[in-house]
Motif scaffolding. Structure first.
Motif, mmCIF file in Angstrom:
data_model
loop_
_atom_site.group_PDB
_atom_site.id
_atom_site.type_symbol
_atom_site.label_atom_id
_atom_site.label_comp_id
_atom_site.label_asym_id
_atom_site.label_seq_id
_atom_site.Cartn_x
_atom_site.Cartn_y
_atom_site.Cartn_z
ATOM 1 N N ALA A 81 0.959 -1.867 0.320
ATOM 2 C CA ALA A 81 0.103 0.347 -0.219
ATOM 3 C C ALA A 81 1.049 1.238 -0.067
ATOM 4 C CB ALA A 81 -1.183 -0.328 1.513
ATOM 5 N N GLU A 82 0.269 1.989 -0.367
ATOM 6 C CA GLU A 82 1.059 3.601 -0.567
ATOM 7 C C GLU A 82 -0.275 4.623 0.409
ATOM 8 O OE1 GLU A 82 2.385 4.761 -4.243
ATOM 9 O OE2 GLU A 82 3.526 3.427 -4.012
ATOM 10 N N ILE A 83 0.638 5.309 0.598
ATOM 11 C CA ILE A 83 -0.450 6.895 1.142
ATOM 12 C C ILE A 83 -1.176 8.028 -0.234
ATOM 13 C CG2 ILE A 83 -0.004 8.833 2.690
ATOM 14 C CD1 ILE A 83 1.967 7.747 4.433
ATOM 15 N N ALA A 84 -1.923 7.869 0.270
ATOM 16 C CA ALA A 84 -2.711 9.201 -1.324
ATOM 17 C C ALA A 84 -2.924 9.438 -0.617
ATOM 18 C CB ALA A 84 -4.273 8.092 -1.616
ATOM 19 N N GLU A 85 -3.236 10.230 0.713
ATOM 20 C CA GLU A 85 -3.351 11.553 1.516
ATOM 21 C C GLU A 85 -2.465 11.427 2.763
ATOM 22 O OE1 GLU A 85 -6.898 13.481 2.481
ATOM 23 O OE2 GLU A 85 -7.418 12.859 0.780
ATOM 24 N N LEU A 86 -2.140 12.645 2.934
ATOM 25 C CA LEU A 86 -1.186 12.951 4.743
ATOM 26 C C LEU A 86 -2.047 13.936 4.861
ATOM 27 C CD1 LEU A 86 0.344 11.863 6.306
ATOM 28 C CD2 LEU A 86 2.063 12.484 5.789
ATOM 29 N N THR A 87 -2.270 13.980 5.363
ATOM 30 C CA THR A 87 -2.684 15.638 6.484
ATOM 31 C C THR A 87 -2.418 15.643 8.383
ATOM 32 O OG1 THR A 87 -4.859 15.223 5.055
ATOM 33 C CG2 THR A 87 -5.015 17.184 7.381
ATOM 34 N N LEU A 88 -1.669 17.037 7.639
ATOM 35 C CA LEU A 88 -1.439 17.710 9.952
ATOM 36 C C LEU A 88 -2.759 18.207 9.822
ATOM 37 C CD1 LEU A 88 0.568 17.692 11.519
ATOM 38 C CD2 LEU A 88 1.962 20.078 10.184
ATOM 39 N N GLN A 89 -3.241 17.600 11.052
ATOM 40 C CA GLN A 89 -4.441 18.818 11.549
ATOM 41 C C GLN A 89 -3.837 19.620 12.725
ATOM 42 O OE1 GLN A 89 -6.354 14.706 12.496
ATOM 43 N NE2 GLN A 89 -7.827 15.381 10.358
ATOM 44 N N GLY A 90 -5.303 19.681 13.161
ATOM 45 C CA GLY A 90 -4.454 21.062 13.971
ATOM 46 C C GLY A 90 -4.591 20.583 15.523
ATOM 47 N N ARG A 91 -3.318 20.771 16.140
ATOM 48 C CA ARG A 91 -3.369 20.196 17.440
ATOM 49 C C ARG A 91 -1.924 19.346 17.191
ATOM 50 N NH1 ARG A 91 -8.176 20.268 22.000
ATOM 51 N NH2 ARG A 91 -8.457 22.114 21.792
ATOM 52 N N GLY A 92 -1.035 18.933 15.849
ATOM 53 C CA GLY A 92 -0.042 18.832 15.243
ATOM 54 C C GLY A 92 -0.819 17.069 15.413
ATOM 55 N N ASN A 93 -2.319 17.097 15.326
ATOM 56 C CA ASN A 93 -2.384 14.932 14.719
ATOM 57 C C ASN A 93 -2.197 15.086 13.694
ATOM 58 O OD1 ASN A 93 -3.850 14.296 17.248
ATOM 59 N ND2 ASN A 93 -4.877 15.802 17.452
ATOM 60 N N TRP A 94 -1.988 13.661 13.404
ATOM 61 C CA TRP A 94 -1.997 13.401 11.851
ATOM 62 C C TRP A 94 -2.739 12.348 11.389
ATOM 63 C CZ3 TRP A 94 2.417 15.635 8.607
ATOM 64 C CH2 TRP A 94 2.932 16.177 9.558
ATOM 65 N N ARG A 95 -3.289 12.590 10.100
ATOM 66 C CA ARG A 95 -4.283 11.290 9.320
ATOM 67 C C ARG A 95 -3.601 10.776 7.572
ATOM 68 N NH1 ARG A 95 -10.362 12.500 9.310
ATOM 69 N NH2 ARG A 95 -10.313 12.032 10.867
ATOM 70 N N ALA A 96 -3.447 9.997 7.849
ATOM 71 C CA ALA A 96 -3.057 9.742 6.198
ATOM 72 C C ALA A 96 -4.576 8.745 5.791
ATOM 73 C CB ALA A 96 -1.865 8.601 6.233
ATOM 74 N N GLU A 97 -4.692 8.865 4.696
ATOM 75 C CA GLU A 97 -6.133 7.562 3.464
ATOM 76 C C GLU A 97 -4.343 7.112 2.885
ATOM 77 O OE1 GLU A 97 -9.623 8.230 0.706
ATOM 78 O OE2 GLU A 97 -8.968 10.023 2.492
ATOM 79 N N LEU A 98 -4.955 5.543 2.916
ATOM 80 C CA LEU A 98 -3.808 4.781 2.115
ATOM 81 C C LEU A 98 -4.946 5.112 0.451
ATOM 82 C CD1 LEU A 98 -3.061 1.797 4.376
ATOM 83 C CD2 LEU A 98 -1.981 4.376 4.273
ATOM 84 N N ASP A 99 -4.320 4.043 -0.263
ATOM 85 C CA ASP A 99 -4.847 4.000 -1.907
ATOM 86 C C ASP A 99 -5.522 3.237 -2.084
ATOM 87 O OD1 ASP A 99 -2.551 2.249 -1.519
ATOM 88 O OD2 ASP A 99 -1.578 1.999 -2.930
ATOM 89 N N GLY A 100 -6.050 2.024 -0.698
ATOM 90 C CA GLY A 100 -6.725 1.443 -1.075
ATOM 91 C C GLY A 100 -8.391 1.513 -0.692
ATOM 92 N N GLY A 101 -8.592 3.451 0.356
ATOM 93 C CA GLY A 101 -9.309 3.879 0.913
ATOM 94 C C GLY A 101 -8.816 3.635 2.095
ATOM 95 N N ALA A 102 -7.960 2.901 2.995
ATOM 96 C CA ALA A 102 -8.803 2.858 4.339
ATOM 97 C C ALA A 102 -7.790 4.253 5.493
ATOM 98 C CB ALA A 102 -7.667 1.838 5.492
ATOM 99 N N VAL A 103 -8.345 4.556 6.537
ATOM 100 C CA VAL A 103 -7.993 5.522 7.260
ATOM 101 C C VAL A 103 -7.317 5.717 8.614
ATOM 102 C CG1 VAL A 103 -8.565 8.151 7.702
ATOM 103 C CG2 VAL A 103 -10.031 6.859 5.836
ATOM 104 N N ILE A 104 -6.290 6.328 8.489
ATOM 105 C CA ILE A 104 -5.122 5.623 9.533
ATOM 106 C C ILE A 104 -5.565 6.914 10.424
ATOM 107 C CG2 ILE A 104 -3.454 4.255 10.570
ATOM 108 C CD1 ILE A 104 -4.660 2.662 8.509
ATOM 109 N N GLU A 105 -5.934 6.813 11.599
ATOM 110 C CA GLU A 105 -5.379 7.885 12.433
ATOM 111 C C GLU A 105 -3.799 7.915 13.345
ATOM 112 O OE1 GLU A 105 -7.194 10.305 12.791
ATOM 113 O OE2 GLU A 105 -9.186 10.114 11.900
ATOM 114 N N LEU A 106 -2.746 8.560 13.187
ATOM 115 C CA LEU A 106 -2.122 8.436 13.612
ATOM 116 C C LEU A 106 -1.781 9.137 14.963
ATOM 117 C CD1 LEU A 106 -0.159 8.592 10.420
ATOM 118 C CD2 LEU A 106 0.787 7.114 11.250
ATOM 119 N N GLY A 107 -2.245 10.156 15.615
ATOM 120 C CA GLY A 107 -2.647 10.496 16.762
ATOM 121 C C GLY A 107 -0.641 11.893 16.363
ATOM 122 N N HIS A 108 -0.617 11.707 17.335
ATOM 123 C CA HIS A 108 0.626 12.742 17.110
ATOM 124 C C HIS A 108 1.958 12.891 17.923
ATOM 125 C CE1 HIS A 108 -0.510 15.179 21.555
ATOM 126 N NE2 HIS A 108 -1.761 14.767 21.394
ATOM 127 N N GLY A 109 2.890 13.396 17.947
ATOM 128 C CA GLY A 109 4.133 13.031 18.388
ATOM 129 C C GLY A 109 5.396 13.540 17.708
#
Length: 264
Positions: A174-202
């Motif tokens: 898989a690959e990351i299709a979308e990577l977002t740096l959200q407010g308060r430093g949280n990260w979210r990734a959406e994979l090319d298959g559609g899965a959404v991954i909440e990475l949190g912050h750190g």
């Protein structure tokens, strides 16, 4: 010995007048020569040679675009303004402009190399240096670049995180299709298959460790529920020692996962 007689005043005035007239004549000749040089069509810019990166523009189209914006001849042309004119053309990152006597300009171009789309609308691109630029993604490979999102001025940070995290998904194919740096430093990734991954912050190393654990175990977790890894709809990695997983038709949390304490 007798002292020389002083020069009469009228003679001195005549000599001064003669010197001033001679100086004025010389200056007038110099000015006329300069005017002739500056106005002489023999020194007009007749040729622009473009080398370097021209993947998105032909040399001819660049000349046609920039030539009308040039003012002056070989001697009077403003090189800084000429450089800015070339750098205002879409996809051009840097231009080096040099004169070559009597009427030629040599221009060496460096184009942006797009590595992702940038912004909520994806209407800008980001290059390999993390610089945001505006251009149209014409080529098929450019249209398929990942979408990178985040606050203004954070394109470089998001790109570096993408470069860190994306290779960790190789075990899943898989690959990351979308990577977002959200407010308060949280990260979210959406994979090319559609899965959404909440990475949190750190720190980047923490996020990489979470994603590495996910990529190394999610196939096994999905298989326990008779699902392929492609059935993953979402995963929340913001748990100590594990992650929450949502599969199509199944909901589960890894037994060793404990919610992290809220951070402020």
């Amino acid at each position: 010995m007798t002292d020389p007689l002083p020069m009469p005043l009228d003679v001195r005035l005549m000599n001064l007048t003669t010197a001033l007239l001679a100086t004025g004549l010389v200056l007038a000749c110099v000015a006329a020569a300069l005017w002739w040089v500056l106005r002489n069509p023999a020194f007009a810019i007749r040729q622009i040679v473009v080398t370097g990166d021209t993947a998105h523009h032909s040399a001819a189209s660049l000349r046609a675009t920039v030539m009308p914006r040039l003012a002056g001849n070989f001697f009077t042309l403003d090189l800084a303004a000429t450089q800015a004119a070339f750098q205002s053309v879409p996809w051009v990152r840097k231009a080096v402009v040099q004169r070559e006597f009597p009427g030629r300009l040599n221009v060496t171009l460096e184009e942006h190399v797009a590595v992702g789309h940038w912004g909520e609308e994806g209407d800008h691109l980001v290059n390999r240096y993390g610089e945001v630029f505006e251009a149209t993604a014409d080529e098929p490979g450019e249209r398929e670049l990942p979408a990178l999102r985040g606050p203004e001025g954070q394109a470089g940070t998001v790109l570096e995180m993408y470069r860190l995290l994306n290779p960790l998904l190789e075990p899943l194919g898989a690959e990351i299709a979308e990577l977002t740096l959200q407010g308060r430093g949280n990260w979210r990734a959406e994979l090319d298959g559609g899965a959404v991954i909440e990475l949190g912050h750190g720190a980047p190393a923490e996020l990489a460790a979470r994603l590495r654990q996910f990529a190394g175990t999610v196939k096994e977790v999905a298989a326990r529920h008779q699902r392929p890894v492609a059935a993953v709809e979402a995963a929340d990695l913001r748990h100590v020692g594990g992650y929450a997983l949502r599969l199509r038709g199944v909901g589960t949390v890894r037994p060793d996962a404990q919610p992290t304490a809220p951070r402020r």
